[in-house]
Design a protein around this motif. Structure first.
Motif, PDB file in Angstrom:
ATOM      1  N   ASP A 335       0.847  -1.198   0.000  1.00  0.00           N
ATOM      2  CA  ASP A 335       0.000   0.000   0.000  1.00  0.00           C
ATOM      3  C   ASP A 335       0.885   1.252   0.000  1.00  0.00           C
ATOM      4  N   LEU A 336       0.858   2.014  -1.092  1.00  0.00           N
ATOM      5  CA  LEU A 336       1.732   3.189  -1.211  1.00  0.00           C
ATOM      6  C   LEU A 336       1.072   4.483  -0.762  1.00  0.00           C
ATOM      7  N   ARG A 337      -0.158   4.396  -0.310  1.00  0.00           N
ATOM      8  CA  ARG A 337      -0.919   5.631  -0.079  1.00  0.00           C
ATOM      9  C   ARG A 337      -0.293   6.590   0.926  1.00  0.00           C
ATOM     10  N   PRO A 338       0.424   6.095   1.959  1.00  0.00           N
ATOM     11  CA  PRO A 338       1.040   7.067   2.886  1.00  0.00           C
ATOM     12  C   PRO A 338       2.231   7.809   2.266  1.00  0.00           C
ATOM     13  N   GLN A 339       2.804   7.281   1.196  1.00  0.00           N
ATOM     14  CA  GLN A 339       3.972   7.919   0.556  1.00  0.00           C
ATOM     15  C   GLN A 339       3.572   9.250  -0.081  1.00  0.00           C
ATOM     16  N   PRO A 340       4.523  10.198  -0.191  1.00  0.00           N
ATOM     17  CA  PRO A 340       4.188  11.451  -0.871  1.00  0.00           C
ATOM     18  C   PRO A 340       3.917  11.212  -2.364  1.00  0.00           C
ATOM     19  N   GLU A 342       4.963  12.664  -4.945  1.00  0.00           N
ATOM     20  CA  GLU A 342       6.188  12.680  -5.733  1.00  0.00           C
ATOM     21  C   GLU A 342       6.771  11.272  -5.876  1.00  0.00           C
ATOM     22  N   GLU A 343       6.785  10.575  -4.750  1.00  0.00           N
ATOM     23  CA  GLU A 343       7.340   9.232  -4.722  1.00  0.00           C
ATOM     24  C   GLU A 343       6.435   8.257  -5.491  1.00  0.00           C
ATOM     25  N   ARG A 344       5.134   8.400  -5.292  1.00  0.00           N
ATOM     26  CA  ARG A 344       4.199   7.515  -5.998  1.00  0.00           C
ATOM     27  C   ARG A 344       4.310   7.738  -7.514  1.00  0.00           C
ATOM     28  N   ARG A 345       4.478   9.010  -7.890  1.00  0.00           N
ATOM     29  CA  ARG A 345       4.602   9.353  -9.308  1.00  0.00           C
ATOM     30  C   ARG A 345       5.868   8.728  -9.898  1.00  0.00           C
ATOM     31  N   ARG A 346       6.973   8.794  -9.134  1.00  0.00           N
ATOM     32  CA  ARG A 346       8.240   8.240  -9.603  1.00  0.00           C
ATOM     33  C   ARG A 346       8.069   6.739  -9.884  1.00  0.00           C
ATOM     34  N   ARG A 347       7.421   6.061  -8.926  1.00  0.00           N
ATOM     35  CA  ARG A 347       7.230   4.623  -9.099  1.00  0.00           C
ATOM     36  C   ARG A 347       6.266   4.316 -10.250  1.00  0.00           C
ATOM     37  N   LEU A 348       5.294   5.170 -10.398  1.00  0.00           N
ATOM     38  CA  LEU A 348       4.316   4.982 -11.485  1.00  0.00           C
ATOM     39  C   LEU A 348       5.018   5.048 -12.836  1.00  0.00           C
ATOM     40  N   GLU A 349       5.919   6.040 -12.969  1.00  0.00           N
ATOM     41  CA  GLU A 349       6.627   6.185 -14.245  1.00  0.00           C
ATOM     42  C   GLU A 349       7.561   5.001 -14.488  1.00  0.00           C
ATOM     43  N   ASP A 402       3.809  16.738  -2.007  1.00  0.00           N
ATOM     44  CA  ASP A 402       4.057  15.939  -0.795  1.00  0.00           C
ATOM     45  C   ASP A 402       2.780  15.315  -0.226  1.00  0.00           C
ATOM     46  N   SER A 403       1.694  15.310  -1.016  1.00  0.00           N
ATOM     47  CA  SER A 403       0.430  14.833  -0.436  1.00  0.00           C
ATOM     48  C   SER A 403       0.349  13.315  -0.397  1.00  0.00           C
ATOM     49  N   PRO A 404      -0.113  12.770   0.748  1.00  0.00           N
ATOM     50  CA  PRO A 404      -0.445  11.342   0.787  1.00  0.00           C
ATOM     51  C   PRO A 404      -1.776  11.132   0.057  1.00  0.00           C
ATOM     52  N   TYR A 405      -2.142   9.879  -0.187  1.00  0.00           N
ATOM     53  CA  TYR A 405      -3.431   9.582  -0.806  1.00  0.00           C
ATOM     54  C   TYR A 405      -4.417   9.317   0.323  1.00  0.00           C
ATOM     55  N   LYS A 410     -10.672  15.742   1.484  1.00  0.00           N
ATOM     56  CA  LYS A 410      -9.952  16.472   2.535  1.00  0.00           C
ATOM     57  C   LYS A 410      -9.321  17.696   1.879  1.00  0.00           C
ATOM     58  N   ARG A 411      -9.675  18.878   2.373  1.00  0.00           N
ATOM     59  CA  ARG A 411      -9.208  20.098   1.718  1.00  0.00           C
ATOM     60  C   ARG A 411      -7.715  20.328   1.944  1.00  0.00           C
ATOM     61  N   GLY A 412      -7.108  20.998   0.973  1.00  0.00           N
ATOM     62  CA  GLY A 412      -5.732  21.445   1.169  1.00  0.00           C
ATOM     63  C   GLY A 412      -4.697  20.708   0.329  1.00  0.00           C
ATOM     64  N   HIS A 413      -4.943  19.432   0.029  1.00  0.00           N
ATOM     65  CA  HIS A 413      -3.939  18.656  -0.700  1.00  0.00           C
ATOM     66  C   HIS A 413      -4.183  18.661  -2.209  1.00  0.00           C
ATOM     67  N   TRP A 414      -5.424  18.440  -2.571  1.00  0.00           N
ATOM     68  CA  TRP A 414      -5.767  18.353  -3.995  1.00  0.00           C
ATOM     69  C   TRP A 414      -6.869  19.362  -4.315  1.00  0.00           C
ATOM     70  N   TRP A 415      -6.672  20.073  -5.424  1.00  0.00           N
ATOM     71  CA  TRP A 415      -7.700  21.027  -5.859  1.00  0.00           C
ATOM     72  C   TRP A 415      -8.087  20.731  -7.298  1.00  0.00           C
ATOM     73  N   LYS A 416      -9.357  20.954  -7.598  1.00  0.00           N
ATOM     74  CA  LYS A 416      -9.731  20.909  -9.016  1.00  0.00           C
ATOM     75  C   LYS A 416     -10.072  22.332  -9.441  1.00  0.00           C
ATOM     76  N   HIS A 417      -9.654  22.665 -10.658  1.00  0.00           N
ATOM     77  CA  HIS A 417      -9.837  24.025 -11.143  1.00  0.00           C
ATOM     78  C   HIS A 417     -10.498  23.906 -12.512  1.00  0.00           C
TER      79      HIS A 417
END
Ligand SMILES: [Zn+2]
Ligand SMILES: [Zn+2]
Lengths: 548, 345
Positions: A335-340, A342-349, A402-405, A410-417
């Protein structure tokens, strides 16, 4: 049968999900297993066999009734359905005042396994006699159900997910486990139901379940612009449906955000999941995207795929599904959700690169991983957002590097515009026949919005946006609900609501409603919406104030 | 098909006209003398010189057409001489003060049914069969799929539906004039004495009904309920058009149902999208239409509204009665009263 008939009426008589769920749960709690098994198969649409055609039912009804055939036709065009027309006409006969409570009650499985198939096996006058005997023994409120079961047209407004939830609750079983077990198909028998509802093993529970989705909140630009833009990862927000693509030892699955298992609708994405290493969970968007195209197809294309079990190869070719990955939630079973992020993205790529080196050619266009957009200064945000329409995106997503999943909103980490959507729900007022291939169909429509006095005022014309099936359905409806004809134009009862999408609004004196619309098109048929709830001219004017 | 020349009634651009009485029946445009069957907006229009109507309809007509209109109230069954014709109003059982209008001159009797129904309705005088040589009847629900159950049976369903939801308000959508009061009167008959909350446009119509001493449960305008008062388990009656306004926003998540004859058909219920549909109409059903035609003894029938073609053909081919659809602006009915898209007046 009485209990199932009550359930059918309860489900049919409400639009509230909560009420439907309660009804389902109550039914499954009290129904004997052999009946519950049949109810489940019917509600899931897995048993829709035509035992007797609608035409034959109509013949049988007419033979036993003094009504002339043309009068039956007039009723049919008002009702729009043979099984229901027959049910209504039969219930109106004077003789049909049966005392429902006094009738012997046969359970649902008896109807499904014996009574109805026996009727189907008969022929000619013998069959007609038997069918009329069956109707005569039915309380009037069951006639529609019986005819629908006979003609294979049984449908009621509940999703697979809702039926699954109701059954899971009644059995105290994990919903995800039940959904998974149901993927393997279901035969309506007490034994199969018992197996289906057997207590879950811990491992099976964990293996089946998607993670709860993390959702973004609408952007508050003021809050954001004080900080460093470099903290944020910028992505396009696509207009598909959010989903989780899973490959675990227990199998592959695709879950929608509504927590419905949608494997059946997207076999090509299940093939994609199978090509990923075991122990992988991707979060992303399901969308229709042609392999060589710059931009995805509009939502209407995806709609053709949704809810369509076992799509044909033609449909899969016309509307190829694609998974746009946003995030990697589980890798190698961890479970990678606690990781930031950035890290999840690196592994995804990393995962993507590895996969590309091995994946079969045909699967490559099924998975897209767009690069995040660069953002070095806040001034770049608005021009970028304005480019969304061109890319057929809904707007932008801003995610803290640096946001966890997290879970839920939950406000503050992810925004849609998002881009301001230019969409209005309007009521169909007039229709005109098309030309060429569609010369015999009503395909050109005029729509109205409500004015202050509660009158519908013509507002826009649109020619496109519906698929062929919808066009045919609407054509039939138009013919049956015409109130007046002006040459080639028909005025129809103001009942059908459509969501119109358009590129812009302008004030205009040439138009009766005072507004000219740029590139209007139908974005969806809102069969869920009554005309009274369509938008008003005032709403359109408010959009006009806000549009560039 | 137009009316034949020389008959007691003619069809003019203003509507049905009786030359002998120099009067129009439910005219579509302002005329000097109007005979009004009832107060629904597609039958009673403003701007006429003198109105003739049943006394019970007076309050409603003044409310809708203006306090100052020149109105001659009549009683059911009285015979009046207007010009060269005898005119009488007979109960139609449709809404409070509704009438069929009979005209007699030159040895001929014509009957204009207006809107009518045959089912008992505790909120208005029952339908009275009237003999005539020529009948002009409505056919809003002129198909054999429409046959009504009693108002009492439907009211019991409404009570069960309402009592079944104790955790939320129950919003019943019905046309503000006629249907709402009929539902209230039926509820009263079932012993309901709970206070029922009303949307403003239903409230407006309550006074004439209370004056006519129609027994109904206590009612109160929703707007007069104190802020914060609990709404769970309360019954609220509003016209369908009110869904568009703000008046109902305080109901939060009500269970909603629509009351109309059109709800007999599943597709109509689903298009409505309001959830439940109760089948209750103030128009005659198929058996009611046939029975009324037979009881009038008319040898010639003209049919207006809705299924005019179907009913006329059935009367001709099956009942052996000369019958034709009558074309005119009668179709306005579709958007009024007992229709799915009824808007607040
Ligand atoms: Zn009326
Ligand atoms: Zn009317």
């Amino acid at each position: 049968m009485r209990a199932f008939s009550t359930l059918f009426q309860e489900l049919d008589g409400t639009t509230r999900t909560g009420a439907k769920l309660t009804a389902l749960e109550r039914y499954f709690r009290s129904a004997p297993a052999e009946d519950a098994a049949w109810a489940l198969a019917l509600l899931l649409g897995k048993r829709r066999r035509r035992l007797i055609t609608g035409r034959r039912l109509r013949e049988i009804c007419l033979e036993g009734s003094p009504l002339p055939e043309w009068l039956f036709e007039a009723c049919h065009s008002q009702v729009g359905d043979s099984a229901e027309t027959v049910a209504l006409l039969w219930a109106q006969r004077d003789q049909s005042t049966v005392d429902a409570a006094a009738l012997p009650e046969a359970p649902l499985h008896h109807w499904m396994e014996q009574r109805l198939p026996q009727l189907a096996a008969l022929q000619g006058a013998e069959q007609a006699e038997a069918v009329r005997g069956c109707w005569a023994s039915c309380p009037p409120e069951q006639l529609l159900l019986v005819n629908k079961l006979l003609s294979g047209g049984f449908r009621v407004g509940v999703s697979t997910g809702l039926v699954t939830r109701g059954l899971a609750r009644s059995a105290g079983l994990e919903e995800a486990v039940l959904a998974h077990r149901l993927m393997g198909g279901f035969e309506p028998s007490a034994a199969a139901l018992e197996q289906l509802l057997a207590p879950g093993q811990q491992e099976e529970v964990l293996a089946a379940r998607p993670y709860p989705f993390f959702l973004a909140s609408p952007l508050d630009p003021a809050v954001l612009q004080q900080g460093d833009p470099g903290q944020w990862q910028l992505e396009w927000k696509w207009d598909g449906i959010r989903g989780q693509l899973i490959h675990r030892r227990a199998g592959c699955s695709l879950w929608s955000r509504g927590e419905e298992l949608i494997n059946d609708a997207f076999p090509e994405l299940i093939a994609l999941a199978a090509s990923l290493p075991e122990g992988t969970v991707l979060d992303g968007e399901v969308i229709v995207w042609q392999p060589q195209a710059e931009a995805p197809e509009p939502f209407a294309s995806l709609q053709r795929r949704l809810g369509r079990k076992a799509p044909s190869t033609t449909l899969q070719r016309q509307c190829p599904a694609c998974f746009i990955a946003y995030d990697l939630l589980e890798h190698g079973g961890v479970d990678l959700r606690p990781q930031p992020l950035e890290e999840r993205r690196r592994r995804l790529e990393q995962l993507r690169a590895q996969w590309l080196s091995e994946a079969p050619e045909a699967l490559v266009p099924r998975w897209r991983l767009p690069q995040p957009e660069p953002l070095s200064h806040w001034d770049q945000l608005e021009p970028l957002r304005q480019g969304a329409r061109e890319r057929r995106a809904e707007g932008l997503m801003l995610k803290r590097r640096d946001s966890p999943y997290l879970v839920g909103r939950k406000r503050g980490h992810w925004w849609k515009h998002k881009l301001e959507p230019l969409r209005l729900d309007a009521v169909l007022l007039y229709a005109q026949a098309g030309s060429g291939r569609r010369a015999n169909l009503y395909t050109d429509y005029s729509f109205g919005l409500w004015d202050n006095s509660g009158t519908l005022v013509t507002f826009a014309k649109a020619y496109s946006g519906l698929d062929d099936g919808e066009i045919r359905e609407l054509d039939r409806w138009i013919r049956a609900h015409t109130t007046e004809r002006f040459g080639p134009v028909r005025a129809v009862e103001p009942l059908q609501v459509f969501e119109l999408a358009f590129e812009g609004l302008q004030r205009s004196n040439r138009h009766k409603c005072g507004i000219a619309v740029r590139f209007p098109r139908i974005s969806r048929w809102r069969q869920d919406k009554p005309a009274a709830e369509a938008d008003s001219l005032a709403t359109a004017l408010a959009l006009l104030e806000g549009s560039p | 098909m137009p009316l034949p020349p020389g008959g007691l009634l003619q069809l003019t651009p203003e509507g049905l006209y009786c030359p002998a009485a120099q009067a129009w029946i439910d005219p579509w445009r302002p005329v000097p003398r109007a005979l009004i069957t009832h107060g629904h907006a597609d039958h009673a229009r403003p701007g006429c010189g003198t109105y003739w109507a049943v006394g019970q309809a007076e309050g409603i007509l003044r409310q809708r057409l203006g306090e100052g209109i020149d109105l001659i109230p009549v009683e059911y069954g009285e015979r009046h001489r207007i010009g060269g014709a005898r005119v009488s109003f007979h109960s139609a059982g449709h809404v409070l003060g509704s009438a069929q209008i009979r005209l007699e001159a030159g040895g001929e009797r014509w009957l204009v049914s207006g809107d009518y129904k045959r089912c008992p309705d505790p909120s208005c005088t029952p339908f009275e069969p009237v003999a005539a040589d020529v009948l002009i009847t409505e056919a809003t629900f002129g198909l054999p799929i429409y046959r009504w159950r009693s108002g009492a049976a439907v009211a019991q369903e409404i009570v069960d539906w309402w009592r079944g939801a104790t955790d939320r308000p129950s919003l019943l959508l019905c046309y503000a004039f006629g249907k709402a009061q009929r539902v209230l009167a039926e509820l009263h008959r079932l012993g309901i004495r709970d206070e029922v909350l009303l949307h403003g446009s239903v409230q407006q119509l309550m006074e004439p009904y209370r004056e006519a001493q129609v027994a109904m449960p206590p009612t109160r305008p929703l707007a007069e309920l104190p802020r914060g008062a609990p709404l769970e388990g309360r019954l609220v009656i509003a016209p369908p058009g009110a869904l568009r306004g703000r008046g109902l926003s305080r109901l939060k998540t009500p269970q909603t149902a629509f009351v109309s004859g059109w709800m007999a058909v599943r597709g109509a219920r689903r298009r409505r999208g309001t959830g439940h549909g109760f089948v209750l109409s103030d128009h005659a059903d198929w058996p009611g239409l046939l029975r009324s035609v037979r009881e009038s003894g008319a040898q010639q029938v003209y049919v207006t509204h809705g299924q005019s073609n179907v009913l006329a053909r059935y009367l001709r081919e099956v009942e052996g009665i000369a019958a034709e659809p009558l074309e005119g602006a009668f179709e306005a009915e579709r958007f009024e009263g007992d229709t799915p898209e009824a808007a607040a007046p």
